[in-house]
Design an enzyme around this catalytic site. Structure first.
Site, PDB file in Angstrom:
ATOM      1  N   LEU A 263       0.619  -1.307   0.220  1.00  0.00           N
ATOM      2  CA  LEU A 263      -0.173   0.024  -0.050  1.00  0.00           C
ATOM      3  C   LEU A 263       0.570   1.081  -0.097  1.00  0.00           C
ATOM      4  O   LEU A 263       1.664   0.876   0.733  1.00  0.00           O
ATOM      5  CB  LEU A 263      -0.989  -0.162   1.391  1.00  0.00           C
ATOM      6  CG  LEU A 263      -2.000  -0.860   1.105  1.00  0.00           C
ATOM      7  CD1 LEU A 263      -2.769  -0.770   2.109  1.00  0.00           C
ATOM      8  CD2 LEU A 263      -2.890  -0.759   0.426  1.00  0.00           C
ATOM      9  N   ASP A 264       0.556   2.112  -0.738  1.00  0.00           N
ATOM     10  CA  ASP A 264       1.755   3.494  -0.840  1.00  0.00           C
ATOM     11  C   ASP A 264       1.273   4.205   0.619  1.00  0.00           C
ATOM     12  O   ASP A 264       0.496   4.209   1.146  1.00  0.00           O
ATOM     13  CB  ASP A 264       1.647   4.141  -2.605  1.00  0.00           C
ATOM     14  CG  ASP A 264      -0.062   4.372  -2.241  1.00  0.00           C
ATOM     15  OD1 ASP A 264      -0.198   5.309  -1.582  1.00  0.00           O
ATOM     16  OD2 ASP A 264      -0.535   4.653  -3.332  1.00  0.00           O
ATOM     17  N   TYR A 265       2.386   4.767   0.539  1.00  0.00           N
ATOM     18  CA  TYR A 265       2.601   5.689   1.654  1.00  0.00           C
ATOM     19  C   TYR A 265       1.039   6.975   2.175  1.00  0.00           C
ATOM     20  O   TYR A 265       1.266   6.700   3.074  1.00  0.00           O
ATOM     21  CB  TYR A 265       3.454   7.301   0.878  1.00  0.00           C
ATOM     22  CG  TYR A 265       3.400   8.507   2.369  1.00  0.00           C
ATOM     23  CD1 TYR A 265       4.790   8.306   2.996  1.00  0.00           C
ATOM     24  CD2 TYR A 265       3.312   9.024   2.215  1.00  0.00           C
ATOM     25  CE1 TYR A 265       5.306   8.721   4.181  1.00  0.00           C
ATOM     26  CE2 TYR A 265       3.723  10.756   3.114  1.00  0.00           C
ATOM     27  CZ  TYR A 265       4.303   9.887   3.608  1.00  0.00           C
ATOM     28  OH  TYR A 265       4.741  10.904   4.797  1.00  0.00           O
TER      29      TYR A 265
END
Length: 242
Positions: A104-106
């Site tokens: 999952l990105d930032y």
């Protein structure tokens, strides 16, 4: 345990690298078994002395499995010089060979699996298993019928790839300033949902994953985790285990 397995499977299953990473290390000559440079396809066991970049691998024969509610501001990589690793939210993570299954990105929040089981990661990420992921998506502007059809049936992304038909779509709110949808996909292209909306001239404001297979986020507070057994996690994902 002294069963011999292909070295890629052995290290990804009981060590702390994916099969893809091990393949790369093997091709570059960075893997040694009992002091000799190893090759792709070679077999070994946990009783052998296996090194990557001259560092001996410590095998973890008893895997751990966690569901974690990822907050914003954390990343899925195992190491980050700024200390933003999402696995750092689990106590004593550095000594437990933990990593995330997928990413999952930032700025994306919600459910992520953390484990030491490389074989589980391979099974979840393999397209043939079609593990479904459910997301809540907040969007900047209302969706037209044409956009909804594109999202459901296939969207051409910025690199020319056309996404496959998604597994589920529900428009929860389509009012200006309150647009929210629920999407279920089994593909795993990088930043896929955000790119799908961007290709339809819409911007994702917030993205939250609430379910993977039959494993749900509910009951896990932000930044907290829930430990599961091997059977609970594999059965919840609908994948087989040995």
């Amino acid at each position: 345990m002294n069963k011999e397995e292909r070295i890629q499977k052995l290290i990804s299953n009981y060590g702390s690298f994916s099969r893809r990473q091990v393949d790369k290390f093997l091709k570059e000559g960075h893997v040694k078994v009992n002091g000799k440079v190893a090759v792709v396809g070679q077999k070994a066991s946990v009783n052998d002395k296996i090194e990557i970049n001259n560092k001996i691998i410590k095998f973890n024969l008893k895997h751990e499995y966690f569901l974690l509610n990822k907050p914003k501001g954390y990343i899925s990589q195992r190491q980050d010089e700024k200390g933003r690793e999402v696995i750092s939210l689990i106590n004593n993570y550095k000594n437990r060979n933990l990593f995330t299954v997928g990413r999952l990105d930032y700025n994306t929040t919600g459910l992520i699996i953390v484990t030491s089981d490389g074989e589980l990661s391979n099974k979840v990420m393999h397209p043939s298993n079609k593990v479904k992921k459910t997301y809540l998506v907040w969007v900047d502007k209302p969706l037209t019928k044409e956009i909804i059809l594109s999202l459901k049936l296939g969207t051409k992304l910025d690199d020319g790839y056309v996404t496959k038909k998604i597994d589920g779509f529900k428009l929860i709110n389509n009012e200006e300033g309150k647009v929210m949808v629920k999407m279920i996909i089994s593909e795993g292209k990088k930043n896929q949902i955000k790119r799908m909306f961007l290709a339809n001239n819409r911007k994702v404001l917030n993205l939250k994953r609430i379910q993977i297979g039959n494993l749900k986020l509910e009951g896990i507070d932000v930044g907290q985790n829930k430990k599961l057994t091997k059977s609970e996690i594999y059965n919840g994902l609908g994948v087989k285990y040995e």
